[in-house]
Design an enzyme around this catalytic site. Sequence first.
Site, mmCIF file in Angstrom:
data_model
loop_
_atom_site.group_PDB
_atom_site.id
_atom_site.type_symbol
_atom_site.label_atom_id
_atom_site.label_comp_id
_atom_site.label_asym_id
_atom_site.label_seq_id
_atom_site.Cartn_x
_atom_site.Cartn_y
_atom_site.Cartn_z
ATOM 1 N N CYS A 1 -16.179 0.616 -21.486
ATOM 2 C CA CYS A 1 -17.662 0.462 -21.102
ATOM 3 C C CYS A 1 -18.280 -0.925 -21.674
ATOM 4 O O CYS A 1 -19.087 -1.280 -20.924
ATOM 5 C CB CYS A 1 -18.543 1.587 -21.562
ATOM 6 S SG CYS A 1 -18.011 3.096 -20.678
ATOM 7 N N GLU B 1 0.745 -1.099 -0.014
ATOM 8 C CA GLU B 1 0.014 0.026 0.014
ATOM 9 C C GLU B 1 0.771 1.290 -0.026
ATOM 10 O O GLU B 1 0.549 2.182 -0.749
ATOM 11 C CB GLU B 1 -0.962 -0.104 1.135
ATOM 12 C CG GLU B 1 -2.002 -0.944 1.273
ATOM 13 C CD GLU B 1 -2.924 -0.873 0.058
ATOM 14 O OE1 GLU B 1 -2.948 0.348 -0.975
ATOM 15 O OE2 GLU B 1 -3.602 -1.990 -0.620
ATOM 16 N N CYS C 1 -17.998 -3.475 -18.996
ATOM 17 C CA CYS C 1 -18.207 -2.980 -17.649
ATOM 18 C C CYS C 1 -19.468 -3.742 -17.232
ATOM 19 O O CYS C 1 -20.466 -3.715 -17.837
ATOM 20 C CB CYS C 1 -18.445 -1.449 -17.559
ATOM 21 S SG CYS C 1 -18.910 -0.939 -16.079
ATOM 22 N N CYS D 1 -25.027 2.678 -15.400
ATOM 23 C CA CYS D 1 -24.243 3.892 -15.007
ATOM 24 C C CYS D 1 -24.561 5.036 -15.499
ATOM 25 O O CYS D 1 -25.004 5.446 -16.801
ATOM 26 C CB CYS D 1 -22.693 3.604 -16.056
ATOM 27 S SG CYS D 1 -21.667 5.137 -15.997
ATOM 28 N N CYS E 1 -12.800 0.919 -15.720
ATOM 29 C CA CYS E 1 -13.477 2.268 -15.793
ATOM 30 C C CYS E 1 -12.278 2.998 -15.356
ATOM 31 O O CYS E 1 -12.070 3.931 -14.452
ATOM 32 C CB CYS E 1 -14.478 2.350 -14.300
ATOM 33 S SG CYS E 1 -15.411 3.959 -14.546
#
Length: 295
Positions: free
Chosen positions: A202, A39, A205, A211, A195
């Site tokens: 798209c 992280e 997706c 959306c 995205c």
Amino acid sequence: MPDAYAAIVEPVLDWYAEHARDLPWRRPDADPWAVLVSEFMLQQTPVSRVLPAYEAWLARWPTPKHLAAEEPGEAVRQWGRLGYPRRALRLHAAAVAITERHSGEVPAAYEALRALPGVGAYTAAAVASFAFRQRHAVLDTNVRRVLARAVRGEEHPPPSTTAGEWRLAESLLPAEPERAARWAAASMELGALVCTARAPRCADCPIAARCAWRLAGKPPGPPRRGQSYAGTDRQVRGLLLAVLREADGPVPQAALDAVWPDAAQRARALDGLVADGLVEPLDDGRYRLPASPPR
DNA sequence: CACTCGTGGGT
DNA sequence: TACCCAAGAGT
């Protein structure tokens, strides 16, 4: 909005089950320290560049105690060219704090994580979620973009994270902790792979049908000012630190003077590095990576 | 809240 | 080619 949960969370979880990348920090052998290291490295740095640095880091310092026993300058050197080297210093400081305050074990509690150097709201939630499978809203740039488009109907999220974004993220959080942890990873993955900021895919997706941004015809958002770099203090800092990183020991002033023609800017950049604890001036006029943590 | 802080790959 | 921008944090 009626039942956004079923319309968004469930399809994304199903999509993730099929398309999740096999990233090393997601594997069963990735302990909380490994997740924390990943992280830190992933803050503003793409996955592809983190992968080799992550492996090398954990091979050298498999636990917080191993890193805490080193000089902070060694963390800066090992950081290499990942960028934002203050993260290396903070990761070292976090390892020291974990060793001193938590017996060398990465804490599981969100507040304890949040109190570590270099750990903000995102990273604390991410580690609690990914390493300890807790239920937290994990709001990174990917999730913010997914929610901005799917729910708010806008191309980009606001410049800085708003309270409204946190409320929305929490309202979508699955009740079951394990499911919430999977949703956190899945929503980030959707933003990273489908995205995307530039050219969203798209057609691939799982929530394209609902959306708000796509249904509105993908209206372009307001132009966002890019981050300039060439000629800035950041570039000079990077050049100076590269010299120190690649040197075995202390470096003479002349070696640093060679990296940038403008003496005033060079001095300002070097002062900044010293103020940040990334560089240590010696009495003889030479400079080196820090041998002891800034107190 | 606006600003700073690295680096390199994608389009 | 010139941008754009990537699992943010600290001040």
